[in-house]
Write an enzyme that holds these catalytic residues in place. Sequence first.
Site, PDB file in Angstrom:
ATOM      1  N   HIS A  94     -26.330  84.517  78.783  1.00 29.00           N
ATOM      2  CA  HIS A  94     -25.593  85.236  79.594  1.00 29.00           C
ATOM      3  C   HIS A  94     -25.866  86.921  78.894  1.00 29.00           C
ATOM      4  CE1 HIS A  94     -23.081  82.987  81.939  1.00 29.00           C
ATOM      5  NE2 HIS A  94     -23.609  81.907  81.445  1.00 29.00           N
ATOM      6  N   ASP A 141     -25.316  95.268  76.798  1.00 32.18           N
ATOM      7  CA  ASP A 141     -24.873  94.127  77.555  1.00 32.18           C
ATOM      8  C   ASP A 141     -25.738  93.484  78.255  1.00 32.18           C
ATOM      9  OD1 ASP A 141     -22.410  92.724  78.253  1.00 32.18           O
ATOM     10  OD2 ASP A 141     -21.256  94.451  78.340  1.00 32.18           O
TER      11      ASP A 141
HETATM   12  C1  GDG Z   1     -20.700  87.730  78.944  1.00 31.13           C
HETATM   13  C2  GDG Z   1     -21.913  88.704  78.375  1.00 31.13           C
HETATM   14  C3  GDG Z   1     -22.074  88.861  80.914  1.00 31.13           C
HETATM   15  C4  GDG Z   1     -11.353  91.157  80.685  1.00 31.13           C
HETATM   16  N1  GDG Z   1     -10.243  91.401  80.325  1.00 31.13           N
HETATM   17  C5  GDG Z   1      -9.508  90.455  81.036  1.00 31.13           C
HETATM   18  C6  GDG Z   1     -10.271  89.578  81.791  1.00 31.13           C
HETATM   19  N2  GDG Z   1     -11.313  90.257  81.529  1.00 31.13           N
HETATM   20  C7  GDG Z   1     -12.560  89.843  82.631  1.00 31.13           C
HETATM   21  C8  GDG Z   1     -13.222  90.865  83.119  1.00 31.13           C
HETATM   22  C9  GDG Z   1     -14.651  90.225  83.541  1.00 31.13           C
HETATM   23  C10 GDG Z   1     -14.794  89.287  82.391  1.00 31.13           C
HETATM   24  O1  GDG Z   1     -13.475  89.215  81.779  1.00 31.13           O
HETATM   25  C11 GDG Z   1     -15.527  90.033  81.334  1.00 31.13           C
HETATM   26  O2  GDG Z   1     -17.186  89.860  81.869  1.00 31.13           O
HETATM   27  P1  GDG Z   1     -18.250  91.013  81.267  1.00 31.13           P
HETATM   28  O3  GDG Z   1     -19.628  90.549  81.711  1.00 31.13           O
HETATM   29  O4  GDG Z   1     -17.838  92.553  81.118  1.00 31.13           O
HETATM   30  O5  GDG Z   1     -18.440  90.765  79.558  1.00 31.13           O
HETATM   31  P2  GDG Z   1     -18.545  89.546  78.502  1.00 31.13           P
HETATM   32  O6  GDG Z   1     -16.938  88.829  78.399  1.00 31.13           O
HETATM   33  O7  GDG Z   1     -18.934  89.815  77.262  1.00 31.13           O
HETATM   34  O8  GDG Z   1     -19.309  88.452  79.220  1.00 31.13           O
HETATM   35  C12 GDG Z   1     -21.972  89.647  79.795  1.00 31.13           C
HETATM   36  C13 GDG Z   1     -21.226  87.951  81.144  1.00 31.13           C
HETATM   37  O9  GDG Z   1     -20.930  87.120  80.285  1.00 31.13           O
HETATM   38  C14 GDG Z   1     -21.799  87.239  82.343  1.00 31.13           C
HETATM   39  O10 GDG Z   1     -22.888  86.506  82.328  1.00 31.13           O
HETATM   40  O11 GDG Z   1     -22.113  89.908  82.053  1.00 31.13           O
HETATM   41  O12 GDG Z   1     -23.103  90.461  79.437  1.00 31.13           O
HETATM   42  O13 GDG Z   1     -21.514  89.400  77.151  1.00 31.13           O
HETATM   43  O14 GDG Z   1     -14.639  89.395  84.611  1.00 31.13           O
HETATM   44  O15 GDG Z   1     -12.744  91.025  84.290  1.00 31.13           O
HETATM   45  N3  GDG Z   1      -9.884  88.477  82.558  1.00 31.13           N
HETATM   46  C15 GDG Z   1      -8.510  88.277  82.339  1.00 31.13           C
HETATM   47  N4  GDG Z   1      -7.599  88.714  81.466  1.00 31.13           N
HETATM   48  C16 GDG Z   1      -7.855  89.719  80.879  1.00 31.13           C
HETATM   49  O16 GDG Z   1      -7.171  90.571  80.032  1.00 31.13           O
HETATM   50  N5  GDG Z   1      -8.133  86.983  83.002  1.00 31.13           N
END
Ligand code: GDG
Length: 487
Positions: free
Chosen positions: A156, A364
């Site tokens: 990821h 990222d």
């Molecule tokens: C890893 C990789 C890759 C955020 N705050 C809350 C919440 N979120 C949700 C967001 C989004 C998800 O969490 C975060 O996804 P990201 O992709 O931005 O970042 P990582 O957590 O680092 O994800 C990344 C991903 O895996 C997928 O392959 O894109 O590069 O690091 O959906 O909306 N959700 C809830 N409460 C929150 O306070 N429920």
Amino acid sequence: MNRLVVVSNRVPLPEKGAQAGGLATALQPLLEREGGVWFGWSGTTAAKAAEQPARISHAGRVTYATIDLTKAEHDGYYANFANGVLWPLLHSLPEMMRFDRGDAETYFATNARFADRLLPLLQDEDLVWVHDYHFLPLPGLLRERGVANPIGFFLHIPFPSPEILALAPPAGKLIAALLQADVIGFQTSADLGNFAAAATTLADARQIAAELLEIDGRRVRLGVFPAEIDAPDFAAAALRAARSPTVERLRRSLGGQSLILGVDRLDPTKGLVQRLAGYRRFLETEAAWHRRVVFLQIAPVSRQDVASYQALRAELSQSAGEINSECGDPDWTPLRLITKGGPRTTLAGYMRAARVGLVTPLRDGMNLVAKEYVAAQDPEDPGVLILSRFAGAARQLDAALLVNPNDPDAIAEAITRALVMSHRERQTRWRAMWQAIAENSPLDWGFAFLRTLRQSGAGKPASHAAPVIAPRAKLPVPIHTPSNAIN
Ligand code: GDG
């Protein structure tokens, strides 16, 4: 369809409620629809390793199977090696790495314990899909235990150049074990290219085509599978949430000021310190915007059991305090830093209310928040996405205002540009980004990977005869690192 067995470190056990994190966002829709087994860590640490099998629970079509970690496993495998060595290195942030050979040994041993606990759960026809940097050696450890099922692996997060990965002494051993998977998936072609280079320089693989490696007479298929969101679904949630009392309260609290929004797990790779520096630069240089904007940064605390994450939390709180006390006024607080998470639907409503989405990770894998911000916008009056050029998402969302996240002036300039952007330009940029994400979904992402895994001709016992890792093998001596590794 063969039964799907997903392995990831954290398992989103229904009783624990929604958690911030991209892996669950990407995978949950697939598991909920197709059913299968989701195996990993319970999130609990126990006094000593239990010999009993994984704990099983069911919800809908999903069987959750989890094990506890001991305190020593938690520290060595999870906090110190996975999050203290692999996470920074794979994000090309080697200065953050803290290596200790004992932690690496615990990482391999804990992976072996996961393999042992997974073994009795597996059936002949299962497709095994392993996720992320916690489990790089798991494919090899499963083969070593005689598992002949197709094994897929998806990373990821980004994959760095081999010179950077080689800074971790067991890099070659990790790659060799990972190469026992049949399909290895990445977020971008750059990650795939870096991995192919690592496989041929740090392990004995030969590259026989752009997306095909050969090692010990076996073929390993590589592929690019960018993680996706369900954009229409998120758009509908944002529209509904925008009318909710919670979002209405936020809107009222703004009193007509423009909202700049960031939503990120509180993680060093998300560039939060640099982002606050960029916002501060904006406030210092753009006095005309004082009292006309508010920056809301939602940064749910993450990995607070890891020391560097605690330090980051303290540093951010301090910078936020300084910005408000030094750039604010008695009647105006320019920054709101919130370290509590909230329901994803509420976040969708906040995103719709924001004139500017500020998504500036240092690096990222993908960054689903960037895609969510685009999906949440009102097509008639969309906001502007400012996006790090080092997020995987920048490849699809190149109509965003792309910035170098290390440059506070660039962030400040992009904020000004976003705030003054014409309605027409906002719509043109938004439409291009919407088109890039609207047709895809997490289900398509999952099916594309599993199709490749099924077609890879995997799972034939003869092709997996030789174990690559001796149990409890000593770590190899550090491999040669080119002297120009990082300057
Ligand atoms: C890893 C990789 C890759 C955020 N705050 C809350 C919440 N979120 C949700 C967001 C989004 C998800 O969490 C975060 O996804 P990201 O992709 O931005 O970042 P990582 O957590 O680092 O994800 C990344 C991903 O895996 C997928 O392959 O894109 O590069 O690091 O959906 O909306 N959700 C809830 N409460 C929150 O306070 N429920």
